[in-house]
Design an enzyme around this catalytic site. Structure first.
Site, PDB file in Angstrom:
ATOM      1  N   CYS A 187     -18.926  -2.973   1.747  1.00  0.00           N
ATOM      2  CA  CYS A 187     -17.930  -2.031   2.292  1.00  0.00           C
ATOM      3  C   CYS A 187     -18.498  -1.399   3.557  1.00  0.00           C
ATOM      4  O   CYS A 187     -19.711  -1.216   3.672  1.00  0.00           O
ATOM      5  CB  CYS A 187     -17.667  -0.955   1.242  1.00  0.00           C
ATOM      6  SG  CYS A 187     -16.967   0.585   1.833  1.00  0.00           S
ATOM      7  N   ASP A 188     -17.616  -1.041   4.465  1.00  0.00           N
ATOM      8  CA  ASP A 188     -18.080  -0.474   5.738  1.00  0.00           C
ATOM      9  C   ASP A 188     -18.207   1.051   5.716  1.00  0.00           C
ATOM     10  O   ASP A 188     -18.659   1.641   6.686  1.00  0.00           O
ATOM     11  CB  ASP A 188     -17.133  -0.875   6.872  1.00  0.00           C
ATOM     12  CG  ASP A 188     -15.778  -0.202   6.734  1.00  0.00           C
ATOM     13  OD1 ASP A 188     -15.422   0.186   5.599  1.00  0.00           O
ATOM     14  OD2 ASP A 188     -15.080  -0.060   7.743  1.00  0.00           O
TER      15      ASP A 188
ATOM     16  N   ARG B  78      -0.649   7.534   4.063  1.00  0.00           N
ATOM     17  CA  ARG B  78      -1.589   6.824   4.944  1.00  0.00           C
ATOM     18  C   ARG B  78      -1.016   5.467   5.381  1.00  0.00           C
ATOM     19  O   ARG B  78      -1.148   5.080   6.536  1.00  0.00           O
ATOM     20  CB  ARG B  78      -2.924   6.642   4.216  1.00  0.00           C
ATOM     21  CG  ARG B  78      -4.000   6.009   5.055  1.00  0.00           C
ATOM     22  CD  ARG B  78      -4.427   6.909   6.205  1.00  0.00           C
ATOM     23  NE  ARG B  78      -5.240   6.184   7.162  1.00  0.00           N
ATOM     24  CZ  ARG B  78      -5.246   6.415   8.468  1.00  0.00           C
ATOM     25  NH1 ARG B  78      -4.502   7.376   9.001  1.00  0.00           N
ATOM     26  NH2 ARG B  78      -6.014   5.722   9.266  1.00  0.00           N
TER      27      ARG B  78
ATOM     28  N   ARG C 114       0.860  -1.193   0.000  1.00  0.00           N
ATOM     29  CA  ARG C 114       0.000   0.000   0.000  1.00  0.00           C
ATOM     30  C   ARG C 114       0.895   1.243   0.000  1.00  0.00           C
ATOM     31  O   ARG C 114       0.653   2.206  -0.707  1.00  0.00           O
ATOM     32  CB  ARG C 114      -0.911  -0.006   1.243  1.00  0.00           C
ATOM     33  CG  ARG C 114      -1.778   1.237   1.376  1.00  0.00           C
ATOM     34  CD  ARG C 114      -2.716   1.124   2.581  1.00  0.00           C
ATOM     35  NE  ARG C 114      -3.565   2.302   2.743  1.00  0.00           N
ATOM     36  CZ  ARG C 114      -4.450   2.449   3.722  1.00  0.00           C
ATOM     37  NH1 ARG C 114      -4.617   1.491   4.617  1.00  0.00           N
ATOM     38  NH2 ARG C 114      -5.185   3.548   3.820  1.00  0.00           N
TER      39      ARG C 114
ATOM     40  N   TYR D  15     -15.393   9.412   0.234  1.00  0.00           N
ATOM     41  CA  TYR D  15     -14.338   9.160  -0.754  1.00  0.00           C
ATOM     42  C   TYR D  15     -14.432  10.076  -1.974  1.00  0.00           C
ATOM     43  O   TYR D  15     -13.480  10.187  -2.738  1.00  0.00           O
ATOM     44  CB  TYR D  15     -14.350   7.691  -1.195  1.00  0.00           C
ATOM     45  CG  TYR D  15     -13.595   6.817  -0.222  1.00  0.00           C
ATOM     46  CD1 TYR D  15     -12.221   6.660  -0.331  1.00  0.00           C
ATOM     47  CD2 TYR D  15     -14.237   6.188   0.830  1.00  0.00           C
ATOM     48  CE1 TYR D  15     -11.505   5.885   0.572  1.00  0.00           C
ATOM     49  CE2 TYR D  15     -13.535   5.408   1.747  1.00  0.00           C
ATOM     50  CZ  TYR D  15     -12.168   5.261   1.608  1.00  0.00           C
ATOM     51  OH  TYR D  15     -11.458   4.513   2.505  1.00  0.00           O
TER      52      TYR D  15
ATOM     53  N   ASN E 132     -10.392  -4.876  -0.460  1.00  0.00           N
ATOM     54  CA  ASN E 132     -10.309  -3.724  -1.358  1.00  0.00           C
ATOM     55  C   ASN E 132      -9.398  -4.006  -2.546  1.00  0.00           C
ATOM     56  O   ASN E 132      -8.652  -4.972  -2.519  1.00  0.00           O
ATOM     57  CB  ASN E 132      -9.769  -2.521  -0.566  1.00  0.00           C
ATOM     58  CG  ASN E 132     -10.907  -1.706   0.010  1.00  0.00           C
ATOM     59  OD1 ASN E 132     -11.959  -1.570  -0.594  1.00  0.00           O
ATOM     60  ND2 ASN E 132     -10.686  -1.161   1.191  1.00  0.00           N
TER      61      ASN E 132
HETATM   62  C1  G6P Z   1     -12.812   2.580   5.298  1.00  0.00           C
HETATM   63  C2  G6P Z   1     -13.080   1.985   3.960  1.00  0.00           C
HETATM   64  C3  G6P Z   1     -12.188   0.817   3.723  1.00  0.00           C
HETATM   65  C4  G6P Z   1     -10.739   1.246   3.872  1.00  0.00           C
HETATM   66  C5  G6P Z   1     -10.503   1.867   5.215  1.00  0.00           C
HETATM   67  C6  G6P Z   1      -9.121   2.492   5.260  1.00  0.00           C
HETATM   68  O1  G6P Z   1     -13.172   1.687   6.302  1.00  0.00           O
HETATM   69  O2  G6P Z   1     -14.397   1.574   3.773  1.00  0.00           O
HETATM   70  O3  G6P Z   1     -12.423   0.334   2.441  1.00  0.00           O
HETATM   71  O4  G6P Z   1      -9.867   0.164   3.702  1.00  0.00           O
HETATM   72  O5  G6P Z   1     -11.436   2.886   5.433  1.00  0.00           O
HETATM   73  O6  G6P Z   1      -8.823   2.861   6.534  1.00  0.00           O
HETATM   74  P1  G6P Z   1      -7.315   3.141   6.979  1.00  0.00           P
HETATM   75  O7  G6P Z   1      -7.457   3.509   8.396  1.00  0.00           O
HETATM   76  O8  G6P Z   1      -6.567   1.849   6.721  1.00  0.00           O
HETATM   77  O9  G6P Z   1      -6.822   4.236   6.102  1.00  0.00           O
HETATM   78 MN    MN Z   2     -14.521   0.409   1.804  1.00  0.00          MN
END
Ligand code: G6P
Ligand code: MN
Length: 451
Positions: free
Chosen positions: A174-175, A287, A97, A267, A151
Site C-alpha cells: 500500500c502507498d 469521497r 465505491r 486511516y 484495495n
Molecule cells: C491512499 C491509500 C489507498 C487509497 C487512496 C484513496 O493512497 O493508500 O489505498 O485507495 O488513498 O485515495 P482517494 O483520493 O481515491 O480517496
Molecule cells: Mn492503501
C-alpha cells in the site's frame, strides 16, 4: 533477473485506471534504474483503456521510445512473457465505491472505501476479481512478480494468502505508509530515501514505532512526534486535495493523543474517532463523488486533450525529465520492483503472514510490517510483542477481515453478517443485517451468492 542489462516487461492490470498516466510518467522517470522494453495495459473495459493507451503511446513515443505499449483485454496477451504485474484494479469502479459509501451513510455508518461497511462491500467485489487475475498471471508467467495494491488491501491480502499459500511472488503493498514517510522526510528536511520505517498493524490500521536514518540508525520518531504535535496554520496543505488536507490536519490530533512511542497511520482516524468522522461526512457528496468530479475527470480530460493534439510536448501538459523528479510518489512501486530484480535488500512495509513476527498476535494474520526485499522476495523483520491497546484493536479487526474472506470464499451469509457486526464501525447486529441485505442487492453483478 539480476542481469543489469536486461529490459523488463511490465503488465499494468487495471490499465484503464485514473492512476495509470501517473504510473507511466513514473516509469519514464525511472527508465535508467528500471529499463523497460514493453508495458502491457490490461483491463476488462476496452474503450476506457483504449483512451489511456492512446495517451500512453504518445507519452512513450516522446519520452521513452524504447518502451512499447500494448493494450489488451485478453489475459493470454496481457500476461505472457511478463516479469512484473502491477495490479491496481477497482472492481465496480468509482460508481460502486459511491454505492458503498452512500448505503453505509444511509444507515448511520461510515462508508469509507476500505474501512467499515464500505470496505466490506468493496472487499466482497475485489476478492474474486483479484484472484482471477492472479490465476491468469500464474498460468501465463508463473515466475512473474505480482505487486498488488488493489484495495481493500487487508481483505485482499487475507484472500491471496489463503488461495496462494506460501507464494512469495504475490506481494500486497500500500502507498499510504510511503505517503506518510514522505511527509516525515519533508518535516525532518532529509531525503525521502534516507529513512526507513519500523511499523506494525494491518493494512490501513497500524502504527509507526521508529523512523530510522538509514545511515546512522538514529531514530527520528521522538522528534517527529514533537513536530507532528504542533498546531498548523490553517492554510497548511492548501495545495493538496481538500479531503487529504483535512486528514493531514487531523493527524496532528491523532499524534498528540497516540500512546507514547507510536505514530498512527492516518486511516486510524476512522477507527479511533468515528463520531467525529461521521459528523464530517456529507451523505450527498462522498469521497467517490469528489473523486469522480475531481481527479478522475481531470485525468481523462488531460488524456483526451493530448490525444486530440497528438502530442504532449508543446502543449500545457509538456514536461521535462527534470520536472518528473519532483513528483516521485508512485516510485515506491519501482523501488520494490528493483529490490526484487536486483536484490537491493531495501526495507518496505508489506503485508505478510504472521509467523511469529508479532509474537502476541494471532498466527496467520496478514500483518503489515517492515520486510527486507531481495531477489528471494520479502523477508519480514521481527516486531516482538505489542501493547494491549493495539493488540485488542488489531485482533478485533482481523477477526472481521477473516470472516469477510470466509464469507466470500464459502458464500456464507452468516459469516458476512458476523463480519459486519464485528466491524468496529458497524458494531450492531441489526444494522449489520440491514446493511448486508442492501449491499447484496446493490452488488448482484459482483458478489458471490450468499446463503
Ligand atoms: C491512499 C491509500 C489507498 C487509497 C487512496 C484513496 O493512497 O493508500 O489505498 O485507495 O488513498 O485515495 P482517494 O483520493 O481515491 O480517496
Ligand atoms: Mn492503501
Amino acid at each position: 533477473m539480476c542481469n543489469k542489462d536486461r529490459r523488463f516487461v511490465v503488465c499494468i492490470a487495471g490499465g484503464g485506471s485514473r492512476y495509470t498516466p501517473g504510473i507511466l510518467k513514473m516509469l519514464v522517470n525511472e527508465r535508467d534504474r528500471f529499463p523497460l522494453s514493453k508495458v502491457i495495459l490490461y483491463d476488462n473495459e476496452a474503450e476506457r483503456q483504449a483512451r489511456i493507451a492512446d495517451y500512453a503511446r504518445i507519452l512513450m513515443g516522446e519520452y521513452y521510445p524504447e518502451c512499447e505499449i500494448v493494450d489488451t483485454c485478453d489475459p493470454e496477451t496481457a500476461f505472457t512473457g511478463i516479469d512484473f504485474c502491477f495490479m491496481q484494479i477497482r472492481a465496480g469502479r468509482l460508481k460502486m465505491r459511491r454505492s458503498d459509501e452512500h448505503i453505509a451513510l444511509a444507515h448511520g455508518c461510515i462508508g469509507q472505501e476500505t474501512c467499515g461497511a464500505g470496505g466490506f462491500a468493496y472487499g466482497m467485489r475485489s476478492i474474486p476479481a483479484v484472484v482471477d487475475i492472479i490465476r491468469d498471471v500464474k498460468r501465463y508467467s508463473p515466475d512473474a512478480w505480482i505487486l498488488n495494491y488493489s484495495n481493500p488491501a487487508a481483505i485482499v491480502a487475507e484472500a491471496t494468502k489463503r488461495l496462494f499459500p506460501g507464494d512469495k511472488r504475490v506481494i500486497n503493498i500500500c502507498d499510504m505508509p510511503v505517503g506518510i514517510m514522505n511527509q516525515y522526510a519533508d518535516a525532518l528536511g532529509v531525503p525521502r530515501d534516507s529513512i526507513e520505517a519500523r511499523y506494525y498493524g494491518l493494512n490501513h490500521f497500524g502504527w509507526f514505532t521508529a523512523v530510522l536514518d538509514r545511515e546512522t540508525g538514529e531514530d527520528y520518531l521522538p522528534r517527529l512526534r514533537e513536530i507532528f504535535s504542533e498546531d498548523l496554520p490553517e492554510e497548511a496543505f492548501s495545495d493538496i486535495d481538500p479531503s487529504w488536507s483535512e486528514t493531514f490536519h487531523f493527524l496532528r490530533k491523532m499524534v498528540r493523543e497516540a500512546p507514547e512511542g507510536h505514530m498512527p497511520n492516518t486511516y486510524l482516524q476512522y477507527y479511533l474517532y468515528p463520531r467525529h468522522m461521521l459528523a464530517h461526512e456529507d451523505p450527498n457528496w462522498t469521497r467517490a463523488d469528489q473523486v469522480m468530479a475531481g481527479h478522475e475527470r481531470e485525468i481523462f480530460e488531460m488524456v483526451d486533450e493530448v490525444i486530440a493534439a497528438g502530442r504532449i510536448k508543446g502543449t500545457k501538459y509538456g514536461f521535462t525529465y527534470e520536472d518528473l523528479k519532483d513528483d516521485d510518489h508512485a516510485s515506491y512501486i519501482v523501488d520494490l520492483a528493483t529490490a526484487l530484480a536486483f536484490n537491493t535488500k531495501q526495507v518496505f512495509l508489506i503485508m505478510q503472514e504472521n509467523v511469529g513476527i508479532v509474537s502476541n498476535l494471532t498466527e496467520g494474520m496478514m500483518v503489515e510490517v517492515p520486510c527486507m526485499v531481495g531477489s528471494n522476495g520479502p523477508e519480514p523483520l521481527s516486531v516482538g510483542e505489542i501493547p494491549s491497546f493495539q493488540k485488542g484493536l488489531l485482533e478485533n479487526q482481523y477477526a472481521y477481515e477473516k470472516l469477510a474472506v470466509d464469507a466470500n470464499l464459502e458464500g456464507s451469509y452468516r459469516k458476512a453478517w458476523d463480519a459486519l457486526t464485528l466491524n468496529r464501525l458497524v458494531n450492531d447486529t441489526d444494522v449489520a443485517k440491514a446493511l448486508l441485505d442492501e449491499y447484496i442487492e446493490a452488488n448482484r453483478d459482483y458478489w458471490p451468492e450468499l446463503s
